[in-house]
Write an enzyme that holds these catalytic residues in place. Structure first.
Site, short mmCIF file in Angstrom:
data_model
loop_
_atom_site.label_atom_id
_atom_site.label_comp_id
_atom_site.label_asym_id
_atom_site.label_seq_id
_atom_site.Cartn_x
_atom_site.Cartn_y
_atom_site.Cartn_z
N GLY A 45 0.83 -1.20 0.00
CA GLY A 45 0.00 0.00 0.00
C GLY A 45 0.86 1.24 0.00
O GLY A 45 2.07 1.17 0.20
N GLN A 50 3.15 9.97 1.66
CA GLN A 50 4.43 9.32 1.37
C GLN A 50 5.03 9.78 0.05
O GLN A 50 6.22 9.62 -0.18
CB GLN A 50 4.26 7.79 1.34
CG GLN A 50 3.90 7.20 2.69
CD GLN A 50 3.77 5.69 2.59
OE1 GLN A 50 2.74 5.17 2.22
NE2 GLN A 50 4.85 5.00 2.91
N LEU A 100 7.29 1.67 3.21
CA LEU A 100 8.19 2.27 2.21
C LEU A 100 8.84 3.55 2.75
O LEU A 100 9.85 3.99 2.21
CB LEU A 100 7.43 2.56 0.91
CG LEU A 100 6.84 1.35 0.19
CD1 LEU A 100 6.14 1.78 -1.09
CD2 LEU A 100 7.90 0.30 -0.11
N GLU A 142 -2.23 2.05 6.32
CA GLU A 142 -2.32 3.15 5.34
C GLU A 142 -3.16 4.31 5.89
O GLU A 142 -2.80 5.48 5.69
CB GLU A 142 -2.90 2.66 4.02
CG GLU A 142 -2.08 1.59 3.30
CD GLU A 142 -0.60 1.91 3.19
OE1 GLU A 142 -0.24 3.09 3.11
OE2 GLU A 142 0.19 0.96 3.20
ZN ZN Z 1 3.60 2.79 5.45
#
Ligand code: ZN
Length: 179
Positions: A45, A50, A100, A142
């Site tokens: 996700g 981000q 990430l 998320e």
């Molecule tokens: Zn994350």
């Protein structure tokens, strides 16, 4: 390209979208770019902050191609905007989460294992969907990003934070409980 932990944008509460905004080429392009970025980095996700856009948009996809979670139930590409997550159980499950924006680390987090997601999709249509197990955890991960939170904030035991090599060596299979 993906903001890393310590970047202030990851700590801001992202802005909700109006229905009108959802239909703009800018937002539609942003969603397409987020899907591309998620796939490029083999993520499950991705949330808009981000990729440096403080908006309440997240994408999620659990496919057979994702090498990290081979046994999980698959979730088709899902875009969720302005999400509200309601736990449907007090029962939690522990998952070694990665992100990430927290490159190279995994940490054990416990979250409710059954949730309801209410959100809008990329066409502004209302989504009401229940998720269980890993998918429920991923949705919560998320959604947290849209409220300035990172998975490490949810950890109860910091001894369960590890680099990926050490995670694989010492913790693989530990407390990954889908029951
Ligand atoms: Zn994350």
């Amino acid at each position: 390209k993906v903001a890393q932990m310590g970047h202030p944008i990851l700590r801001k509460v992202a802005k909700k979208l109006t229905e009108k905004e959802i239909h703009t080429p800018f937002i539609q392009q942003l969603i397409d770019d987020m899907i591309d970025t998620m796939r490029e980095y083999d993520g499950v996700g991705l949330a808009a902050p981000q990729v440096h856009e403080s908006r309440q948009i997240a994408v999620l996809e659990i496919t057979e191609d994702n090498p990290r979670y081979p046994e999980e139930e698959l979730v088709p590409t899902t875009i969720f905007i302005n999400p509200v997550v309601t736990p449907l159980t007090k029962k939690t499950m522990g998952v070694w989460e990665g992100c990430l924006s927290v490159k190279g680390l995994r940490g054990l987090v416990h979250r409710p294992e059954h949730i309801k997601l209410e959100a809008l999709d990329r066409h502004g249509k209302k989504i009401v969907q229940e998720y269980k197990g890993f998918a429920a955890v991923a949705i919560q991960h998320e959604t947290d990003h849209l409220f300035g939170k990172i998975f490490v904030d949810q950890m109860a035991d910091m001894t369960k934070l590890a680099f990926i090599d050490e995670f694989k060596k010492y913790h693989l299979g530990e407390e990954f409980d889908l029951e």
